[in-house]
Scaffold this active site. Sequence first.
Site, PDB file in Angstrom:
ATOM      1  N   ARG A 232       5.125 -19.107 -51.276  1.00 44.54           N
ATOM      2  CA  ARG A 232       3.827 -18.970 -51.949  1.00 44.54           C
ATOM      3  C   ARG A 232       4.036 -17.972 -53.095  1.00 44.54           C
ATOM      4  NH1 ARG A 232       2.549 -22.995 -49.863  1.00 44.54           N
ATOM      5  NH2 ARG A 232       0.789 -23.428 -48.478  1.00 44.54           N
TER       6      ARG A 232
ATOM      7  N   GLU B  87      -2.308 -21.090 -59.181  1.00 43.53           N
ATOM      8  CA  GLU B  87      -1.988 -22.515 -59.330  1.00 43.53           C
ATOM      9  C   GLU B  87      -3.261 -23.305 -59.568  1.00 43.53           C
ATOM     10  OE1 GLU B  87       0.354 -23.836 -55.982  1.00 43.53           O
ATOM     11  OE2 GLU B  87       1.832 -22.271 -56.289  1.00 43.53           O
TER      12      GLU B  87
ATOM     13  N   HIS C 221       4.581 -27.011 -57.928  1.00 41.54           N
ATOM     14  CA  HIS C 221       4.378 -27.009 -56.468  1.00 41.54           C
ATOM     15  C   HIS C 221       4.629 -28.410 -55.882  1.00 41.54           C
ATOM     16  CE1 HIS C 221       2.119 -24.930 -52.943  1.00 41.54           C
ATOM     17  NE2 HIS C 221       3.028 -25.795 -52.490  1.00 41.54           N
TER      18      HIS C 221
HETATM   19  C1  8YV Z   1       1.034 -28.104 -50.344  1.00 42.75           C
HETATM   20  C2  8YV Z   1       2.508 -26.744 -49.004  1.00 42.75           C
HETATM   21  O1  8YV Z   1       0.414 -26.911 -50.146  1.00 42.75           O
HETATM   22  O2  8YV Z   1       2.277 -27.621 -46.831  1.00 42.75           O
HETATM   23  C3  8YV Z   1       2.221 -26.630 -47.553  1.00 42.75           C
HETATM   24  O3  8YV Z   1       1.935 -25.514 -47.099  1.00 42.75           O
HETATM   25  O4  8YV Z   1       2.776 -25.803 -49.648  1.00 42.75           O
HETATM   26  C4  8YV Z   1       2.421 -28.050 -49.684  1.00 42.75           C
HETATM   27  O5  8YV Z   1       2.747 -29.066 -48.881  1.00 42.75           O
HETATM   28  C5  8YV Z   1       0.125 -29.093 -49.790  1.00 42.75           C
HETATM   29  O6  8YV Z   1       0.421 -30.247 -50.397  1.00 42.75           O
HETATM   30  C6  8YV Z   1      -1.325 -28.785 -50.086  1.00 42.75           C
HETATM   31  O7  8YV Z   1      -1.619 -29.056 -51.408  1.00 42.75           O
END
Ligand code: 8YV
Length: 324
Positions: free
Chosen positions: A237, A266, A285
Amino acid sequence: MQKRLVVQGRLSDDQLSTLSDLFKVDVLPNPNVLDAPENRAVLAGAHGIIGSGLAITPALLDAAPQLEVIATISVGYDSIPVDELTKRGIMLCNTPDVLTETTADTGFTLIMATARRAVELAEWLQAGKWQASIGPAQFGSDVHGKTLGMVGFGRIGQAVARRGALGFGMQVLYSNASPKPALERELGAQRRELNELLAEADFVCVTVPLNAETEHLIGTDEFALMKPSGIFINIARGKVVDETALVNALENGVIKAAGLDVFEQEPLPASSPLPKMPNVVALPHIGSATHETREAMAQRAADNVRLALLGKHPISLVNEEAYQ
Ligand code: 8YV
């Protein structure tokens, strides 16, 4: 009485139709802003919510008094106050396991792309600059045989480490709250204090979850400990890293390069200097973003919410205490 399920998005027609056979399904009128006024009526009657990036607040929970389960289509749940849910007896389900290998692939994409300067040199070629044999100005660094330092050694961290150790002959170091003896045997990995790992590793790859302990875990002091030839990778993150300190470290040669899939804010604001820096590979991301894995994540979340609303134990339950 049929239970009511609110769907924010990302489910296939098949998944929606299976859930609709069991529950009264409402698709959120405004999928981008959960607490938007136009969503209030459906949330008021909801027993379950399924979606991703759900920004849950106590006020929103107050507005959904019948809620039994929230199923996030992600492994991370840093935007959801788990303790608050538990206090109210609301289950939180996530989607671990199904995205581990895909997210580790993203980590290794960034390791390779930064070390071999793949994006920078592809752009250089595209700009018509390849007019003679390349020389040291275009050389990168080896990945194989180097030292890979994993900050966090959960499922995804271990999968990145496995790629490094078994595929690229890398020495793996890891910092983690608990030792992982099985991985030490399998990969020859060695546990280090964070400061030692930062100083020894050629590649530092962050995979810790975001929480109060890990927010800004990596900042000016931590970058200063890394080798000037060190490459920093973040697939966890953005807020685990002090982004201003990262920009300074990259600009001033404190570290060599960074591969980033996540950012403090983001989508990344256009004003961010990071994507424009030649020694940065910045991705929007994409960690788990393959067709296969996003489908599997949606399926896992749909299974979780179905089981929970039928009074059965969900497959991936974060707060066991909330299961009655
Ligand atoms: C995205 C991720 O956050 O699973 C997670 O924690 O970081 C990613 O897969 C997910 O797509 C939500 O947008």
